[in-house]
Design a protein around this motif. Sequence first.
Motif, short mmCIF file in Angstrom:
data_model
loop_
_atom_site.label_atom_id
_atom_site.label_comp_id
_atom_site.label_asym_id
_atom_site.label_seq_id
_atom_site.Cartn_x
_atom_site.Cartn_y
_atom_site.Cartn_z
N GLU A 17 32.18 -4.68 -6.59
CA GLU A 17 31.66 -6.05 -6.69
C GLU A 17 31.76 -6.49 -8.15
O GLU A 17 31.25 -5.80 -9.04
CB GLU A 17 30.20 -6.09 -6.22
CG GLU A 17 29.46 -7.38 -6.46
CD GLU A 17 30.04 -8.58 -5.75
OE1 GLU A 17 30.53 -9.49 -6.45
OE2 GLU A 17 30.02 -8.62 -4.50
N ASP A 62 33.59 -6.61 -2.10
CA ASP A 62 33.75 -8.05 -2.04
C ASP A 62 35.24 -8.33 -1.85
O ASP A 62 36.08 -7.54 -2.27
CB ASP A 62 33.25 -8.66 -3.35
CG ASP A 62 33.22 -10.17 -3.35
OD1 ASP A 62 33.22 -10.77 -2.26
OD2 ASP A 62 33.18 -10.76 -4.44
N ILE A 63 35.57 -9.43 -1.23
CA ILE A 63 36.97 -9.80 -1.07
C ILE A 63 37.51 -10.47 -2.34
O ILE A 63 38.61 -10.18 -2.77
CB ILE A 63 37.17 -10.73 0.15
CG1 ILE A 63 36.95 -9.92 1.44
CG2 ILE A 63 38.56 -11.37 0.14
CD1 ILE A 63 37.04 -10.74 2.71
N ASP A 64 36.71 -11.33 -2.94
CA ASP A 64 37.14 -12.10 -4.10
C ASP A 64 36.95 -11.26 -5.37
O ASP A 64 35.86 -11.20 -5.92
CB ASP A 64 36.33 -13.40 -4.19
CG ASP A 64 36.37 -14.17 -2.90
OD1 ASP A 64 37.48 -14.47 -2.45
OD2 ASP A 64 35.30 -14.45 -2.34
N ASP A 70 42.79 -7.71 -4.61
CA ASP A 70 41.54 -8.29 -4.15
C ASP A 70 40.94 -7.33 -3.12
O ASP A 70 41.49 -6.25 -2.86
CB ASP A 70 41.74 -9.70 -3.58
CG ASP A 70 42.60 -9.75 -2.33
OD1 ASP A 70 42.91 -8.69 -1.73
OD2 ASP A 70 42.97 -10.87 -1.94
N SER A 91 32.21 -11.50 1.71
CA SER A 91 32.62 -12.64 0.91
C SER A 91 31.78 -13.86 1.27
O SER A 91 31.33 -13.99 2.41
CB SER A 91 34.10 -12.98 1.15
OG SER A 91 34.47 -14.12 0.40
N ASN A 94 35.80 -16.36 1.51
CA ASN A 94 36.88 -16.02 2.43
C ASN A 94 36.30 -15.36 3.67
O ASN A 94 35.50 -14.44 3.56
CB ASN A 94 37.87 -15.05 1.76
CG ASN A 94 38.63 -15.70 0.65
OD1 ASN A 94 39.18 -16.78 0.83
ND2 ASN A 94 38.66 -15.06 -0.51
#
Length: 126
Positions: A17, A62-64, A70, A91, A94
């Motif tokens: 993260e 986390d995706i972002d 990513d 996320s 997304n």
Amino acid sequence: MAREEFSPSKAIVLIVEDDPLLRMLAIDFIEEAGFDTIETESADAAVRILEARTDIRIVFTDIDMPGSLDGMKLAACVHDRWPPIEIILTSGHNFPSAETLPERALFFPKPYDTAKVIEAMEAFIA
């Protein structure tokens, strides 16, 4: 299995993260549930950790993410290179479809329900 009976046997969760506050909150609720944690702020660093360790059971990411990977690319990498490791993605921006997630990976939108995340982690290692 009742909450007080659960024993993760010190299963290790890698928390990925980039937001320091969200990372600290994740560490707190995951450790409170009985898991050990390792933390990092990027997917690139997460791959280096995974290459160096064999005891990580779950990646919570986390995706972002900043960097060359990513969270989705990290999840695909984990699935391909370390198939026994379970993956949870999250996320607030997304929202991947089930078809785009690696096999056995789960997605929780932010703000996520911490009890449901822990329930998924417990099921993964049961």
